[in-house]
Design a protein around this motif. Structure first.
Motif, PDB file in Angstrom:
ATOM      1  N   CYS A 119      54.829 156.886  37.877  1.00 20.63           N
ATOM      2  CA  CYS A 119      55.518 158.055  37.320  1.00 20.63           C
ATOM      3  C   CYS A 119      57.019 157.829  37.183  1.00 20.63           C
ATOM      4  O   CYS A 119      57.622 158.236  36.187  1.00 20.63           O
ATOM      5  N   LEU A 120      57.621 157.207  38.182  1.00 23.63           N
ATOM      6  CA  LEU A 120      59.056 156.907  38.087  1.00 23.63           C
ATOM      7  C   LEU A 120      59.350 155.955  36.934  1.00 23.63           C
ATOM      8  O   LEU A 120      60.327 156.143  36.202  1.00 23.63           O
ATOM      9  N   ALA A 121      58.534 154.941  36.784  1.00 25.67           N
ATOM     10  CA  ALA A 121      58.736 153.983  35.693  1.00 25.67           C
ATOM     11  C   ALA A 121      58.662 154.690  34.347  1.00 25.67           C
ATOM     12  O   ALA A 121      59.476 154.439  33.447  1.00 25.67           O
ATOM     13  N   ARG A 122      57.704 155.560  34.204  1.00 26.27           N
ATOM     14  CA  ARG A 122      57.553 156.289  32.932  1.00 26.27           C
ATOM     15  C   ARG A 122      58.740 157.221  32.689  1.00 26.27           C
ATOM     16  O   ARG A 122      59.287 157.266  31.583  1.00 26.27           O
ATOM     17  N   LEU A 123      59.159 157.957  33.721  1.00 28.54           N
ATOM     18  CA  LEU A 123      60.274 158.883  33.571  1.00 28.54           C
ATOM     19  C   LEU A 123      61.567 158.127  33.262  1.00 28.54           C
ATOM     20  O   LEU A 123      62.329 158.516  32.375  1.00 28.54           O
ATOM     21  N   ILE A 124      61.803 157.034  33.948  1.00 29.60           N
ATOM     22  CA  ILE A 124      63.011 156.239  33.698  1.00 29.60           C
ATOM     23  C   ILE A 124      62.979 155.647  32.285  1.00 29.60           C
ATOM     24  O   ILE A 124      63.993 155.613  31.593  1.00 29.60           O
ATOM     25  N   SER A 125      61.813 155.192  31.842  1.00 28.95           N
ATOM     26  CA  SER A 125      61.739 154.622  30.489  1.00 28.95           C
ATOM     27  C   SER A 125      61.963 155.692  29.417  1.00 28.95           C
ATOM     28  O   SER A 125      62.552 155.406  28.376  1.00 28.95           O
ATOM     29  N   LEU A 126      61.530 156.917  29.684  1.00 32.44           N
ATOM     30  CA  LEU A 126      61.752 157.992  28.720  1.00 32.44           C
ATOM     31  C   LEU A 126      63.218 158.414  28.662  1.00 32.44           C
ATOM     32  O   LEU A 126      63.711 158.819  27.621  1.00 32.44           O
ATOM     33  N   LYS A 127      63.884 158.353  29.789  1.00 33.24           N
ATOM     34  CA  LYS A 127      65.266 158.846  29.893  1.00 33.24           C
ATOM     35  C   LYS A 127      66.272 157.711  30.072  1.00 33.24           C
ATOM     36  O   LYS A 127      67.332 157.908  30.654  1.00 33.24           O
ATOM     37  N   GLN A 128      65.967 156.528  29.580  1.00 31.76           N
ATOM     38  CA  GLN A 128      66.817 155.368  29.835  1.00 31.76           C
ATOM     39  C   GLN A 128      68.228 155.500  29.263  1.00 31.76           C
ATOM     40  O   GLN A 128      69.168 154.927  29.791  1.00 31.76           O
ATOM     41  N   ARG A 129      68.404 156.256  28.214  1.00 34.32           N
ATOM     42  CA  ARG A 129      69.739 156.412  27.631  1.00 34.32           C
ATOM     43  C   ARG A 129      70.654 157.255  28.526  1.00 34.32           C
ATOM     44  O   ARG A 129      71.866 157.067  28.515  1.00 34.32           O
ATOM     45  N   SER A 130      70.084 158.165  29.280  1.00 37.37           N
ATOM     46  CA  SER A 130      70.892 159.054  30.126  1.00 37.37           C
ATOM     47  C   SER A 130      70.775 158.719  31.608  1.00 37.37           C
ATOM     48  O   SER A 130      71.134 159.538  32.453  1.00 37.37           O
ATOM     49  N   ILE A 131      70.317 157.525  31.943  1.00 39.73           N
ATOM     50  CA  ILE A 131      70.054 157.162  33.333  1.00 39.73           C
ATOM     51  C   ILE A 131      71.332 157.138  34.174  1.00 39.73           C
ATOM     52  O   ILE A 131      71.278 157.378  35.374  1.00 39.73           O
ATOM     53  N   ASN A 132      72.492 156.902  33.566  1.00 43.59           N
ATOM     54  CA  ASN A 132      73.743 156.832  34.319  1.00 43.59           C
ATOM     55  C   ASN A 132      74.475 158.163  34.404  1.00 43.59           C
ATOM     56  O   ASN A 132      75.582 158.224  34.935  1.00 43.59           O
ATOM     57  N   GLU A 133      73.883 159.198  33.888  1.00 42.31           N
ATOM     58  CA  GLU A 133      74.518 160.517  33.939  1.00 42.31           C
ATOM     59  C   GLU A 133      74.051 161.262  35.189  1.00 42.31           C
ATOM     60  O   GLU A 133      72.897 161.131  35.623  1.00 42.31           O
ATOM     61  N   LEU A 134      74.946 162.053  35.759  1.00 41.06           N
ATOM     62  CA  LEU A 134      74.677 162.738  37.021  1.00 41.06           C
ATOM     63  C   LEU A 134      73.458 163.666  36.971  1.00 41.06           C
ATOM     64  O   LEU A 134      72.639 163.639  37.895  1.00 41.06           O
ATOM     65  N   PRO A 135      73.279 164.484  35.937  1.00 39.44           N
ATOM     66  CA  PRO A 135      72.087 165.347  35.922  1.00 39.44           C
ATOM     67  C   PRO A 135      70.765 164.565  35.974  1.00 39.44           C
ATOM     68  O   PRO A 135      69.819 164.982  36.635  1.00 39.44           O
ATOM     69  N   MET A 136      70.734 163.434  35.296  1.00 40.89           N
ATOM     70  CA  MET A 136      69.521 162.611  35.305  1.00 40.89           C
ATOM     71  C   MET A 136      69.293 162.000  36.678  1.00 40.89           C
ATOM     72  O   MET A 136      68.156 161.942  37.160  1.00 40.89           O
ATOM     73  N   LEU A 137      70.356 161.542  37.317  1.00 39.11           N
ATOM     74  CA  LEU A 137      70.226 160.981  38.664  1.00 39.11           C
ATOM     75  C   LEU A 137      69.767 162.043  39.654  1.00 39.11           C
ATOM     76  O   LEU A 137      68.944 161.766  40.535  1.00 39.11           O
ATOM     77  N   VAL A 138      70.257 163.259  39.505  1.00 33.96           N
ATOM     78  CA  VAL A 138      69.819 164.360  40.374  1.00 33.96           C
ATOM     79  C   VAL A 138      68.344 164.658  40.140  1.00 33.96           C
ATOM     80  O   VAL A 138      67.579 164.851  41.093  1.00 33.96           O
TER      81      VAL A 138
END
Length: 172
Positions: A119-138
């Motif tokens: 699940c983490l791999a899928r979520l990270i792959s879907l949101k890879q463009r915003s992975i360095n933004e604080l809301p995504m990290l939260v």
């Protein structure tokens, strides 16, 4: 025809490595249950059949890309299993980590490790463009924190630490 196609794309070195690791695990279980001192071999046989036959056949034939589209329901199922442990779990050695279903006992925290990798791999792959933004990290931290908190209620520190390590590695 389908049978030939099934074995066409297998990585035989990987299969050999998995079989050797499974064999090592089965030998460890045999040693821990003291089978060499005359104890019953039923646990060892159950583990051998389950790991070598059932799990390997399932893993070799699962289309993970198909299941990737259902990562949210799979994540929710994971949380429901972890909640079921807290509500209906069987207590062994002062820990409630298992669910008894007839003669079978399952430990959902072990499934949680594999499910969270997926699940983490899928979520990270879907949101890879915003992975360095604080809301995504939260969001990712909350996504991982919920199962960790549920596992800690069992208590199972080792499983919680493994989930934390999975999160750190995937985030890296």
């Amino acid at each position: 025809m389908r049978f030939k196609k099934l074995f066409q794309n297998l990585d035989y070195w990987l299969i050999i490595a998995v079989c050797l690791l499974s064999l090592f695990g089965i030998i460890s279980i045999a040693s821990a249950t003291r089978i060499n001192l005359g104890a019953s071999a039923t646990e060892v046989i159950k583990q051998a059949v389950f790991s070598l036959i059932v799990l390997m056949l399932i893993a070799a034939n699962v289309d993970y890309e198909y299941f990737a589209q259902f990562f949210i329901p799979i994540y929710i199922l994971n949380l429901l299993l972890l909640l079921a442990v807290l509500l209906f779990g069987a207590n062994f050695n002062n820990a409630t980590r298992w669910i008894s279903i007839g003669p079978l006992t399952i430990q959902p925290s072990e499934f949680a490790k594999v499910i969270m990798i997926f699940c983490l791999a899928r979520l990270i792959s879907l949101k890879q463009r915003s992975i360095n933004e604080l809301p995504m990290l939260v969001l990712l931290c909350v996504f991982v924190a919920v199962p960790i908190v549920l596992i800690q209620k069992e208590p199972a520190l080792s499983a919680s630490l493994v989930l934390l390590a999975i999160f750190c590695i995937e985030l890296f």
